[in-house]
Write a protein that holds these residues in place. Sequence first.
Motif, PDB file in Angstrom:
ATOM      1  N   ASN A 151      30.437  16.552   6.814  1.00 55.98           N
ATOM      2  CA  ASN A 151      30.670  15.459   5.847  1.00 55.98           C
ATOM      3  C   ASN A 151      29.428  15.183   5.264  1.00 55.98           C
ATOM      4  OD1 ASN A 151      30.663  14.385   8.898  1.00 55.98           O
ATOM      5  ND2 ASN A 151      29.048  12.809   7.405  1.00 55.98           N
ATOM      6  N   TYR A 152      29.673  14.567   4.191  1.00 59.65           N
ATOM      7  CA  TYR A 152      28.160  13.991   3.294  1.00 59.65           C
ATOM      8  C   TYR A 152      27.622  12.882   3.901  1.00 59.65           C
ATOM      9  CZ  TYR A 152      29.568  17.016  -0.772  1.00 59.65           C
ATOM     10  OH  TYR A 152      29.906  18.159  -1.410  1.00 59.65           O
ATOM     11  N   PHE A 153      26.342  12.672   3.849  1.00 62.44           N
ATOM     12  CA  PHE A 153      25.579  11.817   4.927  1.00 62.44           C
ATOM     13  C   PHE A 153      24.744  11.117   3.470  1.00 62.44           C
ATOM     14  CE2 PHE A 153      21.800  10.912   7.077  1.00 62.44           C
ATOM     15  CZ  PHE A 153      21.910   9.874   8.192  1.00 62.44           C
ATOM     16  N   ALA A 154      24.885  10.007   3.531  1.00 61.35           N
ATOM     17  CA  ALA A 154      23.698   9.061   2.554  1.00 61.35           C
ATOM     18  C   ALA A 154      22.531   9.324   3.161  1.00 61.35           C
ATOM     19  CB  ALA A 154      24.558   7.805   2.193  1.00 61.35           C
ATOM     20  N   THR A 155      21.613   9.729   2.557  1.00 58.90           N
ATOM     21  CA  THR A 155      20.052   9.725   3.188  1.00 58.90           C
ATOM     22  C   THR A 155      19.361   8.693   2.385  1.00 58.90           C
ATOM     23  OG1 THR A 155      19.355  11.281   1.247  1.00 58.90           O
ATOM     24  CG2 THR A 155      20.067  12.272   3.572  1.00 58.90           C
ATOM     25  N   LYS A 156      19.895   7.926   1.541  1.00 60.83           N
ATOM     26  CA  LYS A 156      19.189   6.975   0.722  1.00 60.83           C
ATOM     27  C   LYS A 156      20.181   5.916   0.417  1.00 60.83           C
ATOM     28  CE  LYS A 156      15.798   9.621  -1.514  1.00 60.83           C
ATOM     29  NZ  LYS A 156      14.572   9.961  -0.928  1.00 60.83           N
ATOM     30  N   ASP A 157      19.723   4.481   0.200  1.00 63.90           N
ATOM     31  CA  ASP A 157      20.746   3.519  -0.276  1.00 63.90           C
ATOM     32  C   ASP A 157      21.567   3.902  -1.527  1.00 63.90           C
ATOM     33  OD1 ASP A 157      20.049   2.090   1.916  1.00 63.90           O
ATOM     34  OD2 ASP A 157      18.467   0.898   0.702  1.00 63.90           O
ATOM     35  N   VAL A 158      20.910   4.764  -2.334  1.00 60.52           N
ATOM     36  CA  VAL A 158      21.673   5.080  -3.484  1.00 60.52           C
ATOM     37  C   VAL A 158      21.989   6.488  -3.828  1.00 60.52           C
ATOM     38  CG1 VAL A 158      21.670   4.836  -6.410  1.00 60.52           C
ATOM     39  CG2 VAL A 158      20.640   2.961  -4.924  1.00 60.52           C
ATOM     40  N   VAL A 159      23.231   6.863  -3.993  1.00 61.93           N
ATOM     41  CA  VAL A 159      23.447   8.309  -4.009  1.00 61.93           C
ATOM     42  C   VAL A 159      23.910   8.434  -5.567  1.00 61.93           C
ATOM     43  CG1 VAL A 159      25.287  10.027  -3.484  1.00 61.93           C
ATOM     44  CG2 VAL A 159      24.493   8.559  -1.580  1.00 61.93           C
ATOM     45  N   THR A 160      23.302   9.369  -6.132  1.00 63.04           N
ATOM     46  CA  THR A 160      23.743   9.711  -7.481  1.00 63.04           C
ATOM     47  C   THR A 160      24.748  10.948  -7.658  1.00 63.04           C
ATOM     48  OG1 THR A 160      21.984  11.413  -7.756  1.00 63.04           O
ATOM     49  CG2 THR A 160      21.454   9.160  -8.474  1.00 63.04           C
ATOM     50  N   VAL A 161      25.389  10.977  -8.604  1.00 65.95           N
ATOM     51  CA  VAL A 161      26.310  12.117  -9.050  1.00 65.95           C
ATOM     52  C   VAL A 161      25.888  13.181  -9.182  1.00 65.95           C
ATOM     53  CG1 VAL A 161      28.166  10.289  -9.375  1.00 65.95           C
ATOM     54  CG2 VAL A 161      26.828  11.425 -11.350  1.00 65.95           C
ATOM     55  N   GLY A 162      26.574  14.450  -8.920  1.00 65.80           N
ATOM     56  CA  GLY A 162      26.237  15.768  -9.015  1.00 65.80           C
ATOM     57  C   GLY A 162      26.728  16.816  -8.219  1.00 65.80           C
ATOM     58  N   PRO A 163      26.637  17.989  -8.303  1.00 67.61           N
ATOM     59  CA  PRO A 163      26.878  18.939  -7.258  1.00 67.61           C
ATOM     60  C   PRO A 163      26.009  18.589  -5.913  1.00 67.61           C
ATOM     61  CG  PRO A 163      26.452  20.069  -9.309  1.00 67.61           C
ATOM     62  CD  PRO A 163      26.029  18.633  -9.510  1.00 67.61           C
ATOM     63  N   ALA A 164      26.627  18.599  -4.876  1.00 67.28           N
ATOM     64  CA  ALA A 164      25.824  18.353  -3.568  1.00 67.28           C
ATOM     65  C   ALA A 164      26.411  19.620  -2.531  1.00 67.28           C
ATOM     66  CB  ALA A 164      26.648  17.266  -3.099  1.00 67.28           C
ATOM     67  N   ASN A 165      25.876  20.663  -2.864  1.00 71.54           N
ATOM     68  CA  ASN A 165      26.135  21.866  -2.301  1.00 71.54           C
ATOM     69  C   ASN A 165      24.801  22.087  -1.008  1.00 71.54           C
ATOM     70  OD1 ASN A 165      28.298  22.323  -3.931  1.00 71.54           O
ATOM     71  ND2 ASN A 165      27.017  23.463  -5.511  1.00 71.54           N
ATOM     72  N   GLY A 166      25.156  22.918  -0.065  1.00 73.85           N
ATOM     73  CA  GLY A 166      24.157  23.130   0.938  1.00 73.85           C
ATOM     74  C   GLY A 166      24.647  24.519   1.749  1.00 73.85           C
ATOM     75  N   MET A 167      23.701  25.208   2.516  1.00 75.14           N
ATOM     76  CA  MET A 167      23.950  26.371   3.019  1.00 75.14           C
ATOM     77  C   MET A 167      23.364  26.396   4.395  1.00 75.14           C
ATOM     78  SD  MET A 167      22.840  29.688   3.579  1.00 75.14           S
ATOM     79  CE  MET A 167      21.150  29.639   2.830  1.00 75.14           C
ATOM     80  N   ALA A 168      23.792  26.919   5.422  1.00 74.00           N
ATOM     81  CA  ALA A 168      23.316  27.081   6.728  1.00 74.00           C
ATOM     82  C   ALA A 168      23.712  28.185   7.194  1.00 74.00           C
ATOM     83  CB  ALA A 168      23.706  25.856   7.596  1.00 74.00           C
ATOM     84  N   GLN A 169      22.833  29.035   7.901  1.00 67.75           N
ATOM     85  CA  GLN A 169      23.163  30.197   8.992  1.00 67.75           C
ATOM     86  C   GLN A 169      23.442  29.609  10.337  1.00 67.75           C
ATOM     87  OE1 GLN A 169      19.791  30.094   7.471  1.00 67.75           O
ATOM     88  NE2 GLN A 169      20.669  31.151   5.666  1.00 67.75           N
ATOM     89  N   PHE A 170      24.158  30.363  11.301  1.00 63.57           N
ATOM     90  CA  PHE A 170      24.422  29.672  12.527  1.00 63.57           C
ATOM     91  C   PHE A 170      24.214  30.942  13.677  1.00 63.57           C
ATOM     92  CE2 PHE A 170      28.528  31.503  10.913  1.00 63.57           C
ATOM     93  CZ  PHE A 170      28.904  32.270  12.166  1.00 63.57           C
ATOM     94  N   THR A 171      24.020  30.618  14.697  1.00 63.88           N
ATOM     95  CA  THR A 171      23.628  31.477  15.800  1.00 63.88           C
ATOM     96  C   THR A 171      24.325  31.051  16.959  1.00 63.88           C
ATOM     97  OG1 THR A 171      21.461  32.009  15.090  1.00 63.88           O
ATOM     98  CG2 THR A 171      21.939  32.707  17.301  1.00 63.88           C
ATOM     99  N   VAL A 172      24.987  31.934  17.477  1.00 63.75           N
ATOM    100  CA  VAL A 172      26.083  31.714  18.760  1.00 63.75           C
ATOM    101  C   VAL A 172      25.242  32.001  19.918  1.00 63.75           C
ATOM    102  CG1 VAL A 172      28.122  31.671  19.771  1.00 63.75           C
ATOM    103  CG2 VAL A 172      27.999  31.993  17.411  1.00 63.75           C
ATOM    104  N   ALA A 173      25.218  31.052  21.047  1.00 63.75           N
ATOM    105  CA  ALA A 173      24.280  31.576  22.259  1.00 63.75           C
ATOM    106  C   ALA A 173      25.341  31.610  23.524  1.00 63.75           C
ATOM    107  CB  ALA A 173      23.165  30.761  22.534  1.00 63.75           C
ATOM    108  N   TYR A 174      25.359  32.512  24.158  1.00 61.91           N
ATOM    109  CA  TYR A 174      26.407  32.481  25.664  1.00 61.91           C
ATOM    110  C   TYR A 174      25.741  32.159  26.787  1.00 61.91           C
ATOM    111  CZ  TYR A 174      28.978  34.741  21.670  1.00 61.91           C
ATOM    112  OH  TYR A 174      29.440  34.964  20.419  1.00 61.91           O
ATOM    113  N   ASN A 175      26.378  31.260  27.592  1.00 63.46           N
ATOM    114  CA  ASN A 175      25.754  31.189  28.926  1.00 63.46           C
ATOM    115  C   ASN A 175      26.937  30.954  30.091  1.00 63.46           C
ATOM    116  OD1 ASN A 175      26.462  28.645  28.472  1.00 63.46           O
ATOM    117  ND2 ASN A 175      24.488  27.986  27.720  1.00 63.46           N
TER     118      ASN A 175
END
Length: 175
Positions: A151-175
């Motif tokens: 989900n989107y998460f407001a990091t400041k009191d005011v959120v301005t409009v526009g594209p809000a894209n992000g990217m993350a890599q992931f790693t799976v660890a097994y135990n």
Amino acid sequence: MLKHPLAKFFALAAVGALSQAAMAFDGTINFQGDIIDATCSVAPSSQNKTVQLGKVVSRKFTGTGSISTPVDFSIDLLDCDTASAKNAQVTFSGTADGENLAIANSGQTVAAATGVAIQLKDSTGKVIPMGKASSQYILGNGTNSLQFKANYFATKDVVTVGPANGMAQFTVAYN
């Protein structure tokens, strides 16, 4: 008819050489892969996926910490063998948004949204900070679908409009 025994040999050799020319190569195919010792493998559909967070009205964010409606997504694991491991944890990494440890907005344009990041959660809704392992997911033999939310998460009191894209890599660890 060829009467000399060597003449027959040379005629056959010439025909053989000409037939090789007709079987010239048109290309090469290289095969690549690895044989690995792993508890599970990540399904191809989960290796590079896009999660659509949708269009969210800026007034939905009423101050720092407010969030948009979470969107479900999964990482699917194949061929799991619980004799090797009983649990899995997922760690997401990428560009974090300062102290919030959420995925930074990388809108890629001058008019990108500000004051907002992307927050990841496990199947119970517990926040997964960037660079930290998720809660453990219990594995079963065969295919497993690890459920997450974003989900989107407001990091400041005011959120301005526009594209809000992000990217993350992931790693799976097994135990």
